[in-house]
Motif scaffolding. Sequence first.
Motif, PDB file in Angstrom:
ATOM      1  N   ARG A  59       4.634   0.224   2.511  1.00 51.12           N
ATOM      2  CA  ARG A  59       5.788  -0.155   3.333  1.00 51.12           C
ATOM      3  C   ARG A  59       7.091   0.371   2.736  1.00 51.12           C
ATOM      4  NH1 ARG A  59       4.250  -6.287   5.585  1.00 51.12           N
ATOM      5  NH2 ARG A  59       2.104  -5.718   6.181  1.00 51.12           N
ATOM      6  N   HIS A  60       7.191   0.337   1.423  1.00 56.87           N
ATOM      7  CA  HIS A  60       8.374   0.920   0.782  1.00 56.87           C
ATOM      8  C   HIS A  60       8.437   2.426   1.030  1.00 56.87           C
ATOM      9  CE1 HIS A  60       8.603  -2.908  -1.528  1.00 56.87           C
ATOM     10  NE2 HIS A  60       9.888  -2.600  -1.609  1.00 56.87           N
ATOM     11  N   GLN A  63       9.683   3.375   4.469  1.00 55.82           N
ATOM     12  CA  GLN A  63      11.149   3.351   4.521  1.00 55.82           C
ATOM     13  C   GLN A  63      11.732   4.641   3.962  1.00 55.82           C
ATOM     14  OE1 GLN A  63      12.788  -0.066   2.498  1.00 55.82           O
ATOM     15  NE2 GLN A  63      12.803  -1.291   4.365  1.00 55.82           N
ATOM     16  N   GLU A  64      11.154   5.103   2.866  1.00 56.08           N
ATOM     17  CA  GLU A  64      11.634   6.335   2.242  1.00 56.08           C
ATOM     18  C   GLU A  64      11.465   7.521   3.189  1.00 56.08           C
ATOM     19  OE1 GLU A  64      11.030   8.632  -2.072  1.00 56.08           O
ATOM     20  OE2 GLU A  64       9.982   6.748  -1.663  1.00 56.08           O
ATOM     21  N   ARG A  66      11.421   7.372   6.508  1.00 52.58           N
ATOM     22  CA  ARG A  66      12.422   7.232   7.573  1.00 52.58           C
ATOM     23  C   ARG A  66      13.801   7.687   7.083  1.00 52.58           C
ATOM     24  NH1 ARG A  66       9.526   2.070   8.231  1.00 52.58           N
ATOM     25  NH2 ARG A  66       8.082   2.294   9.990  1.00 52.58           N
ATOM     26  N   ASN A  67      14.121   7.333   5.845  1.00 45.26           N
ATOM     27  CA  ASN A  67      15.407   7.766   5.274  1.00 45.26           C
ATOM     28  C   ASN A  67      15.485   9.288   5.158  1.00 45.26           C
ATOM     29  OD1 ASN A  67      16.167   5.093   5.012  1.00 45.26           O
ATOM     30  ND2 ASN A  67      15.589   4.955   2.847  1.00 45.26           N
ATOM     31  N   ILE A 207      10.250  -7.228   0.911  1.00 45.08           N
ATOM     32  CA  ILE A 207       9.077  -6.570   1.486  1.00 45.08           C
ATOM     33  C   ILE A 207       7.801  -7.067   0.816  1.00 45.08           C
ATOM     34  CG2 ILE A 207       7.864  -4.351   1.655  1.00 45.08           C
ATOM     35  CD1 ILE A 207      10.547  -3.009   2.117  1.00 45.08           C
ATOM     36  N   THR A 234       7.551   1.211  -5.974  1.00 44.61           N
ATOM     37  CA  THR A 234       8.348   2.350  -5.540  1.00 44.61           C
ATOM     38  C   THR A 234       8.382   3.384  -6.652  1.00 44.61           C
ATOM     39  OG1 THR A 234      10.450   1.540  -6.453  1.00 44.61           O
ATOM     40  CG2 THR A 234       9.863   0.823  -4.209  1.00 44.61           C
TER      41      THR A 234
END
Length: 513
Positions: A59-60, A63-64, A66-67, A207, A234
């Motif tokens: 999940r982390h 996000q990375e 998407r960034n 998260i 992460t």
Amino acid sequence: MSSKTKAVVVLGDQLDLNNPALLANPPKLADVLMVESPVESTVVWVHKVRIALFLSAMRHFAQELRNAGYTVHYRSLGDTGQHSLATEVANLCKQHGYTSIDMAEPGEWRLEQDFLTLAKSENIKLRMLEDSHYLCSRAEFAKWASGYKQMRMEYFYREMRKRTGVLMEGAEPAGGKWNFDADNRSAFPKAGPGDITPPAFFEPDEITQTVFAEVEANFPGHPGTLKNFAWPVTRQQALKALDAFIENRFVNFGTYQDAMWTNTPFGWHSLVSSAINLHLLHPLEVIEKAEAAYRAGKVDVASAEGFIRQILGWREFMRGVYWLDMPKMREDNHLQAKLDLPKWFWTGNTHMNCLKDSIGQTLDYGYAHHIQRLMVIGNFALLAGLVPQQVEDWFLAVYVDAVEWVELPNVAGMALFANGGRFTSKPYIASGAYIKRMSNYCAGCKYNPAEKTGDKACPFTTLYWGFLDQHEKMLSANPRTGLMAKNIARLDEAQRQALRQKVADTFKNLEQL
């Protein structure tokens, strides 16, 4: 429907922006598919910590991505039902109109087969790219192995040192030797390990806390506890964990890497294997930091070499033999072991202090170091004749760093001798005397490691001598175990009969040990 026809599949142990499938497909060319499949957490009875680590790290990483500009179609536990990972990917492809998939080659033979089947049945163009996370490709390893009748890690490791230039002084190994294993086998002092600088651990963020709640809701009966979870999830955390090890713990790693002590779950170990196996850290950057510490005079050559050998040598070697020997490796049972895994493997409720502590910390943290795994838990499983597939499933289930390509060859090949010495020169067996020498586990234990028969006989010692008795011919023919066979040959017939009776009683009472 997406305007793009291609997707990149990112598996839960491929969490790296340098994933070759991502590098080949920037956001404008492809979207990303990531799936949390409950099936992957029930193939074996997975430890809650291992499930939580994978899900939180995934999940982390989403996000990375998407960034970084990617459109990520992410299916969490609540979205997937009981579909397999490959089936859910196929559903996503239908939903969004993807006709082709790129992915880094999976780390597990079963998953690779699932995706090959998916591509054929769904008429999806599938491209599996060589995973640049490893320092030796499958093809390169197969070519190396073809030159040997018997594969040995030491020869492979030397080739890798030469190829990479790691710990080399021109054409010669740093320190004048390839291997300093003999310098890295010390037990803790009799007074105990003393003050050990703690590893870097990380407070679970929002998260991860959400993942905890979902793991407890979806897998309430699974083994282990989440109360001690503090693993890096992460890349930033993984780098901090690595730096903390290099700066504060590496100095004593080599000397005490084999040592064991009650209620000392981490010793001086690095605890970065899970981050490497999730691809949060690249093995080469870990190796480079370890070598830099040696070059700067922060650690001696024995510590540096011992640590680097585990990554550059053994880790790469395990992956190579896994892909060379699958799927046969999974079925191997060279010694015809047939006893079931005792129930206390899932609770730690045994009178044997060494196993009680090693399994107990495994259930608490999802972690035990290599000697606890090989020479306590694996040693017992080998001596007791436990079914290899049950033992393999247990190891895959309970450790945070367990991915099948590294877990299976270590357990089947090294710990259990299930493949008959395909890449090991002997069975790794030891009596209770070894455990006493390397730990304080025997102090206050119900059993006496010096006794092989009688009421206080240590099960390790009894079963060790029983193994020698049962496999005397095989051990006599092996130069590395010939001395062991000579020891059993010294017993007279009455002593052998007493031993055999004690062994039979031990087998019969495995659940009560």
